[in-house]
Write a protein that holds these residues in place. Structure first.
Motif, short mmCIF file in Angstrom:
data_model
loop_
_atom_site.label_atom_id
_atom_site.label_comp_id
_atom_site.label_asym_id
_atom_site.label_seq_id
_atom_site.Cartn_x
_atom_site.Cartn_y
_atom_site.Cartn_z
N GLU A 26 0.83 -1.21 0.00
CA GLU A 26 0.00 0.00 0.00
C GLU A 26 0.87 1.26 0.00
OE1 GLU A 26 -2.59 -0.36 3.33
OE2 GLU A 26 -3.73 -2.04 2.48
N GLY A 27 1.99 1.20 0.71
CA GLY A 27 2.90 2.34 0.71
C GLY A 27 3.55 2.56 -0.64
N LEU A 28 3.90 1.49 -1.33
CA LEU A 28 4.51 1.62 -2.66
C LEU A 28 3.53 2.23 -3.66
CD1 LEU A 28 6.48 -1.75 -2.94
CD2 LEU A 28 7.45 0.55 -2.82
N VAL A 29 2.26 1.83 -3.60
CA VAL A 29 1.26 2.39 -4.50
C VAL A 29 1.10 3.88 -4.25
CG1 VAL A 29 -1.17 2.36 -5.17
CG2 VAL A 29 0.03 0.21 -4.78
N SER A 30 0.95 4.26 -2.97
CA SER A 30 0.84 5.68 -2.64
C SER A 30 2.11 6.43 -3.06
CB SER A 30 0.62 5.86 -1.14
OG SER A 30 -0.62 5.30 -0.74
N GLY A 31 3.27 5.80 -2.87
CA GLY A 31 4.53 6.45 -3.22
C GLY A 31 4.66 6.72 -4.71
N VAL A 32 4.22 5.77 -5.53
CA VAL A 32 4.28 5.97 -6.98
C VAL A 32 3.37 7.12 -7.40
CG1 VAL A 32 3.72 4.93 -9.21
CG2 VAL A 32 4.96 3.60 -7.52
N LEU A 33 2.19 7.21 -6.78
CA LEU A 33 1.28 8.30 -7.11
C LEU A 33 1.79 9.64 -6.60
CD1 LEU A 33 -2.18 6.57 -6.49
CD2 LEU A 33 -1.01 6.98 -8.66
N TYR A 34 2.42 9.65 -5.43
CA TYR A 34 3.08 10.87 -4.96
C TYR A 34 4.17 11.30 -5.93
CZ TYR A 34 0.91 10.38 -0.31
OH TYR A 34 0.03 10.30 0.73
N ALA A 35 4.94 10.31 -6.40
CA ALA A 35 6.02 10.62 -7.33
C ALA A 35 5.48 11.20 -8.63
CB ALA A 35 6.84 9.36 -7.62
N LEU A 36 4.32 10.69 -9.09
CA LEU A 36 3.72 11.21 -10.31
C LEU A 36 3.34 12.67 -10.15
CD1 LEU A 36 2.64 10.63 -13.16
CD2 LEU A 36 0.47 9.94 -12.11
N ILE A 37 2.73 13.01 -9.01
CA ILE A 37 2.37 14.41 -8.75
C ILE A 37 3.63 15.26 -8.65
CG2 ILE A 37 1.22 15.99 -7.17
CD1 ILE A 37 -0.62 13.71 -6.37
N ALA A 38 4.63 14.74 -7.92
CA ALA A 38 5.88 15.49 -7.74
C ALA A 38 6.56 15.76 -9.07
CB ALA A 38 6.82 14.73 -6.81
N LEU A 39 6.39 14.85 -10.03
CA LEU A 39 7.01 15.03 -11.34
C LEU A 39 6.50 16.30 -12.01
CD1 LEU A 39 8.94 13.79 -13.40
CD2 LEU A 39 7.03 12.50 -14.33
#
Length: 316
Positions: A26-39
């Motif tokens: 669950e943390g990895l999924v949230s992290g990937v989506l955070y990374a997408l926004i951060a991009l």
């Protein structure tokens, strides 16, 4: 107390490894989506040298356009194309009305301009779409539903199909944008603009075109992020708060680093889920809402340029 803080959570991890894997996933999924926004933040910062405070509301605005068009009877994928076109129009308007008149102005002026753009989009969005939460059109976009349970490690691990799709789609988009801006002519022009606006202008690079391209790319990122986060938690103006979680991600990874946005997103996503599940009960819960900012504060104190950011040395 020391045992409960430094020993007991790790004992629990060893006793129930299936729960640990579930939390990490669950943390990895949230992290990937955070990374997408951060991009989206990274792209605009590299092109203009300013933090785009409006990226969070762009996530909400893009998702609202998509859902609003679908509710008006527009087919889902046509609504998706029109929402992307709306992000292009927004990029052109921002370049013409906001950025072009402020070329070579101090960074704080550009930052305040994006701050004003945020509230303009909030007001415009509430005027058109209202303030009520909407449901993302996951079924119409053929996003998978349901769960899969895997028996492993003495227990079961539940994987949401939507989470799997979100992680895959976000990873593909991050990879494509990373390749596009590192291997193409536009990417090289972007790096030149990031180094110096005046130097880029002197070799014939059009700041206006670069800014439109970058803001449009950030708009596409916002649209995809809005779809994925909207599918998980609904489409409302509160999504901009989730989007601003990208700020700690940027502090960790560095404001100019695409790999840093990815690594920072994964650290924040996994860290807040693990912290909430294993250490949250010790402080009454709510760790997930503030842990990212505590991590970011520590980085600001000891490594302000982030993991992958460039350390700027100014000689006086």
């Amino acid at each position: 107390m020391l045992y409960k803080v430094f020993v007991e959570p790790f004992v629990f991890m060893g006793e129930a490894p299936d729960l640990l894997i579930q939390t990490l996933w669950e943390g990895l999924v949230s992290g990937v989506l955070y990374a997408l926004i951060a991009l989206g933040f990274v792209l605009i910062f590299k092109a203009s040298g300013v933090f785009n405070f409006a990226q969070g509301i762009m996530v909400v605005f893009a998702a609202l356009i998509l859902v609003g068009l679908y509710e008006k009877g527009v087919p889902a994928f046509l609504a998706l194309i029109l929402a992307a076109a709306a992000m292009l129009v927004l990029a052109v308007v921002v370049e013409r009305v906001v950025l072009r008149p402020l070329v070579n102005q101090p960074d704080i002026i550009l930052f305040m301009a994006t701050f004003g753009l945020t509230y303009l989009l909030i007001g415009f969005g509430e005027l058109i779409f209202g303030g009520n939460p909407r449901e993302m059109i996951t079924g119409a976009l053929f996003l998978p539903q349901g769960t899969t349970e895997i028996d492993a490690l003495g227990g079961s691990i539940r994987l949401q199909h939507l989470d799997i799709a979100a992680a895959v789609i976000a990873s593909i988009m991050i990879g494509l944008l990373a390749v596009f801006f590192s291997k193409t002519r536009i990417g090289r022009a972007l790096r030149a603009v990031a180094d110096s606006h005046k130097a880029a202008l002197s070799v014939g690079i059009s700041l206006n075109q670069i800014w439109v391209i970058v803001w449009f790319a950030a708009g596409l990122v916002a649209l995809v992020a809005g779809i994925m986060w909207g599918a998980r938690s609904g489409v409302s103006f509160s999504l901009q708060i989730i989007a601003l979680k990208a700020l700690p991600v940027l502090i960790l990874g560095g404001f100019t680093s695409i790999p840093g946005a990815i690594i920072g997103g994964l650290i924040i996503g996994v860290g807040e889920k693990v912290g909430e599940f294993y250490w949250g009960p010790l402080v009454g819960g709510g760790v997930e809402t503030w842990l990212a900012y505590v991590i970011a504060l520590l980085f600001l104190l000891y490594r302000p340029q982030g993991l992958f950011g460039e350390k700027i040395i100014e000689r006086i």
